[in-house]
Design a protein around this motif. Sequence first.
Motif, PDB file in Angstrom:
ATOM      1  N   THR A  72       0.830  -1.220   0.000  1.00 60.13           N
ATOM      2  CA  THR A  72       0.000   0.000   0.000  1.00 60.13           C
ATOM      3  C   THR A  72       0.859   1.263   0.000  1.00 60.13           C
ATOM      4  O   THR A  72       0.418   2.313  -0.466  1.00 60.13           O
ATOM      5  N   GLY A  73       2.081   1.176   0.532  1.00 62.76           N
ATOM      6  CA  GLY A  73       2.950   2.364   0.601  1.00 62.76           C
ATOM      7  C   GLY A  73       3.154   2.982  -0.765  1.00 62.76           C
ATOM      8  O   GLY A  73       3.036   4.211  -0.943  1.00 62.76           O
ATOM      9  N   GLU A  74       3.420   2.153  -1.756  1.00 60.35           N
ATOM     10  CA  GLU A  74       3.689   2.648  -3.107  1.00 60.35           C
ATOM     11  C   GLU A  74       2.411   3.194  -3.748  1.00 60.35           C
ATOM     12  O   GLU A  74       2.482   4.055  -4.617  1.00 60.35           O
ATOM     13  N   GLN A  75       1.264   2.689  -3.313  1.00 60.72           N
ATOM     14  CA  GLN A  75       0.015   3.179  -3.911  1.00 60.72           C
ATOM     15  C   GLN A  75      -0.238   4.646  -3.537  1.00 60.72           C
ATOM     16  O   GLN A  75      -0.799   5.401  -4.320  1.00 60.72           O
ATOM     17  N   VAL A  76       0.233   5.011  -2.344  1.00 58.80           N
ATOM     18  CA  VAL A  76       0.099   6.410  -1.922  1.00 58.80           C
ATOM     19  C   VAL A  76       0.971   7.300  -2.810  1.00 58.80           C
ATOM     20  O   VAL A  76       0.520   8.313  -3.350  1.00 58.80           O
ATOM     21  N   SER A  77       2.232   6.903  -2.996  1.00 61.59           N
ATOM     22  CA  SER A  77       3.145   7.808  -3.723  1.00 61.59           C
ATOM     23  C   SER A  77       2.812   7.896  -5.216  1.00 61.59           C
ATOM     24  O   SER A  77       2.931   8.959  -5.811  1.00 61.59           O
ATOM     25  N   ILE A  78       2.368   6.767  -5.834  1.00 57.78           N
ATOM     26  CA  ILE A  78       2.068   6.863  -7.282  1.00 57.78           C
ATOM     27  C   ILE A  78       0.869   7.780  -7.535  1.00 57.78           C
ATOM     28  O   ILE A  78       0.872   8.574  -8.471  1.00 57.78           O
ATOM     29  N   SER A  79      -0.141   7.675  -6.669  1.00 57.33           N
ATOM     30  CA  SER A  79      -1.331   8.496  -6.923  1.00 57.33           C
ATOM     31  C   SER A  79      -1.009   9.972  -6.706  1.00 57.33           C
ATOM     32  O   SER A  79      -1.404  10.828  -7.498  1.00 57.33           O
ATOM     33  N   LEU A  80      -0.245  10.274  -5.633  1.00 62.61           N
ATOM     34  CA  LEU A  80       0.092  11.680  -5.378  1.00 62.61           C
ATOM     35  C   LEU A  80       0.949  12.252  -6.506  1.00 62.61           C
ATOM     36  O   LEU A  80       0.728  13.377  -6.964  1.00 62.61           O
ATOM     37  N   LEU A  81       1.912  11.459  -6.985  1.00 66.63           N
ATOM     38  CA  LEU A  81       2.777  11.966  -8.062  1.00 66.63           C
ATOM     39  C   LEU A  81       1.967  12.200  -9.336  1.00 66.63           C
ATOM     40  O   LEU A  81       2.126  13.224 -10.013  1.00 66.63           O
ATOM     41  N   SER A  82       1.085  11.269  -9.627  1.00 65.62           N
ATOM     42  CA  SER A  82       0.270  11.420 -10.824  1.00 65.62           C
ATOM     43  C   SER A  82      -0.631  12.664 -10.715  1.00 65.62           C
ATOM     44  O   SER A  82      -0.801  13.418 -11.678  1.00 65.62           O
ATOM     45  N   MET A  83      -1.159  12.898  -9.507  1.00 63.30           N
ATOM     46  CA  MET A  83      -1.968  14.117  -9.297  1.00 63.30           C
ATOM     47  C   MET A  83      -1.133  15.358  -9.553  1.00 63.30           C
ATOM     48  O   MET A  83      -1.627  16.351 -10.113  1.00 63.30           O
ATOM     49  N   ALA A  84       0.136  15.324  -9.139  1.00 64.31           N
ATOM     50  CA  ALA A  84       1.024  16.486  -9.348  1.00 64.31           C
ATOM     51  C   ALA A  84       1.188  16.752 -10.849  1.00 64.31           C
ATOM     52  O   ALA A  84       1.126  17.904 -11.289  1.00 64.31           O
ATOM     53  N   PHE A  85       1.332  15.692 -11.649  1.00 58.76           N
ATOM     54  CA  PHE A  85       1.444  15.894 -13.104  1.00 58.76           C
ATOM     55  C   PHE A  85       0.191  16.580 -13.650  1.00 58.76           C
ATOM     56  O   PHE A  85       0.270  17.519 -14.428  1.00 58.76           O
ATOM     57  N   HIS A  86      -0.960  16.067 -13.221  1.00 59.61           N
ATOM     58  CA  HIS A  86      -2.213  16.676 -13.686  1.00 59.61           C
ATOM     59  C   HIS A  86      -2.258  18.154 -13.304  1.00 59.61           C
ATOM     60  O   HIS A  86      -2.626  19.006 -14.106  1.00 59.61           O
ATOM     61  N   GLU A  87      -1.870  18.418 -12.053  1.00 61.37           N
ATOM     62  CA  GLU A  87      -1.904  19.792 -11.552  1.00 61.37           C
ATOM     63  C   GLU A  87      -1.012  20.713 -12.392  1.00 61.37           C
ATOM     64  O   GLU A  87      -1.333  21.867 -12.627  1.00 61.37           O
ATOM     65  N   PHE A  88       0.135  20.169 -12.839  1.00 58.93           N
ATOM     66  CA  PHE A  88       1.048  20.973 -13.672  1.00 58.93           C
ATOM     67  C   PHE A  88       0.655  20.940 -15.160  1.00 58.93           C
ATOM     68  O   PHE A  88       1.400  21.412 -16.015  1.00 58.93           O
ATOM     69  N   GLY A  89      -0.487  20.340 -15.458  1.00 56.30           N
ATOM     70  CA  GLY A  89      -1.000  20.395 -16.828  1.00 56.30           C
ATOM     71  C   GLY A  89      -0.528  19.278 -17.742  1.00 56.30           C
ATOM     72  O   GLY A  89      -0.588  19.402 -18.960  1.00 56.30           O
ATOM     73  N   PHE A  90      -0.091  18.161 -17.150  1.00 57.63           N
ATOM     74  CA  PHE A  90       0.388  17.034 -17.980  1.00 57.63           C
ATOM     75  C   PHE A  90      -0.468  15.805 -17.730  1.00 57.63           C
ATOM     76  O   PHE A  90      -0.808  15.502 -16.583  1.00 57.63           O
ATOM     77  N   ASP A  91      -0.779  15.106 -18.804  1.00 59.15           N
ATOM     78  CA  ASP A  91      -1.615  13.917 -18.660  1.00 59.15           C
ATOM     79  C   ASP A  91      -0.776  12.778 -18.085  1.00 59.15           C
ATOM     80  O   ASP A  91       0.384  12.583 -18.472  1.00 59.15           O
ATOM     81  N   SER A  92      -1.363  12.054 -17.162  1.00 59.15           N
ATOM     82  CA  SER A  92      -0.600  11.011 -16.464  1.00 59.15           C
ATOM     83  C   SER A  92      -1.552   9.939 -15.953  1.00 59.15           C
ATOM     84  O   SER A  92      -2.744  10.186 -15.753  1.00 59.15           O
ATOM     85  N   VAL A  93      -1.014   8.752 -15.737  1.00 57.71           N
ATOM     86  CA  VAL A  93      -1.814   7.693 -15.118  1.00 57.71           C
ATOM     87  C   VAL A  93      -0.920   6.932 -14.145  1.00 57.71           C
ATOM     88  O   VAL A  93       0.246   6.692 -14.433  1.00 57.71           O
ATOM     89  N   SER A  94      -1.477   6.603 -12.976  1.00 58.06           N
ATOM     90  CA  SER A  94      -0.704   5.767 -12.044  1.00 58.06           C
ATOM     91  C   SER A  94      -1.179   4.321 -12.172  1.00 58.06           C
ATOM     92  O   SER A  94      -2.373   4.069 -12.366  1.00 58.06           O
ATOM     93  N   LEU A  95      -0.231   3.398 -12.097  1.00 60.54           N
ATOM     94  CA  LEU A  95      -0.566   1.970 -12.237  1.00 60.54           C
ATOM     95  C   LEU A  95       0.048   1.176 -11.089  1.00 60.54           C
ATOM     96  O   LEU A  95       1.230   1.355 -10.762  1.00 60.54           O
ATOM     97  N   THR A  96      -0.743   0.290 -10.488  1.00 62.49           N
ATOM     98  CA  THR A  96      -0.172  -0.641  -9.504  1.00 62.49           C
ATOM     99  C   THR A  96       0.672  -1.681 -10.276  1.00 62.49           C
ATOM    100  O   THR A  96       0.610  -1.730 -11.516  1.00 62.49           O
ATOM    101  N   GLY A  97       1.384  -2.503  -9.557  1.00 63.49           N
ATOM    102  CA  GLY A  97       2.167  -3.551 -10.227  1.00 63.49           C
ATOM    103  C   GLY A  97       1.276  -4.415 -11.116  1.00 63.49           C
ATOM    104  O   GLY A  97       1.609  -4.720 -12.263  1.00 63.49           O
TER     105      GLY A  97
END
Length: 401
Positions: A72-97
């Motif tokens: 679950t630890g990695e699920q927190v960081s991938i979603s937050l990072l992907s949100m940051a991309f969206h916030e900066f105007g870039f399309d992104s998707v987070s994927l679990t293993g």
Amino acid sequence: MDTIVQKYGGTSVGTIDKIKAVAKKVIDRKQKGDNVVVVVSAMGKSTDHLIDMAKQISENPNKREMDMLVSTGEQVSISLLSMAFHEFGFDSVSLTGFQAGIRTEGAHTKNRISDIDIENVKKHLNDGKIVVVAGFQGINENGDITTLGRGGSDTTAVALAAKLKCTCEIYTDVEGIYSVDPRVWPDAKKLDNISYEEMMEMASLGAGVMETRAVEIGCKYKIPIYVASSHGNTKGTYIKEYDETMEGKAITGLSISDDVLMVTVNNVLQNSKNIALVFERLAKYNVNVDMISQTAPFNGYVNVSFTTSKEDEKTIDQITKELKEVIEGIKVSKDSNITKVSVVGIGMMKQAGVAAEIFSIFSDNDIEFKQVTTSEISISYTIDAQDKQKAVTVLAKALNL
Ligand code: ADP
Ligand code: ASP
Ligand code: MG
């Protein structure tokens, strides 16, 4: 358009500000025209905190549930990072293993990647997205979530790069690979290049900067790996195939491991069946054994020592109980106050006398060692943990590391 895999470790995504800084660094790369797959670890020490919680419930938590928890630890960081991309105007998707197609096999908490179905990652890249993949996790043939062992995000990153046939960049909290862990020996030298073989050896002997399996995959598929600092633009280290331009010293580096539990089985009636019973039982419980030594027989009895990871201590207690039932009269002792120091270098293959030199350095400085093992390109010594700093200092100075 080139594709690149970048991996950011736990410290590099340890706070929200750091996650935003990583997003900006990735965006720079994307704007230069590359397709980027980003692999991230869990934030800061969050994996440790998850493990601590499990230990409050059970001394030896169920391993399947451990994987469910720590992934679950990695699920927190991938979603937050992907949100940051969206916030900066870039399309992104987070994927679990699982969503990234990472299939694994083996024992829970120690799984290995068996294959990656890369289609989903490719599809999102083709759609122009920055793809953020959770490090350290996959899915096994039963559909259960699995993890790859501590530090396993490196392996996720290099395996993805192997599948995408591209370079892998590992961004971390040091500027590259040093001759010695710079936290233990601050005068250590940063290496421009290191061969896969030496890095694999250094990693397996305790240099936690890269996970061993990651380097193994890099070596197998000839994936160039670049290790550098996650902030700033200082030059890092390339892990690549050995070539003559690499330094010709006998010893390239020194690895240190505090994760050593030395177990001694005393009073074993000398009989190869008894020794086999010990190691068969360890194998049955998936305990990885490192150094093995045996005393000369005395009155028909021997003592057998081996080292393993401290993580396996509870399993060792269980095995001890079982062994006492099948091998009469044995006594088992454990010592966790041990450090392993190892010197590593391809140059050792051509140069004699390296072991003699180290023995002299230890003896000149009154450092006693307990066990010694060698491979073609390394020599390892177990010593008392109290002697660690002294041993590292005298070795690094004498060997100019
Ligand atoms: P990450 O969270 O980015 O994966 P790690 O903590 O796993 O980072 O790895 C980076 C750490 O590895 C460094 O802080 C350093 O103390 C340690 N390390 C051990 N040996 C070496 C070495 N030879 N060169 C560089 N760093 C090393
Ligand atoms: N989060 C995992 C760990 O702490 C995996 C990794 O960091 O690579 O071990
Ligand atoms: Mg790491």
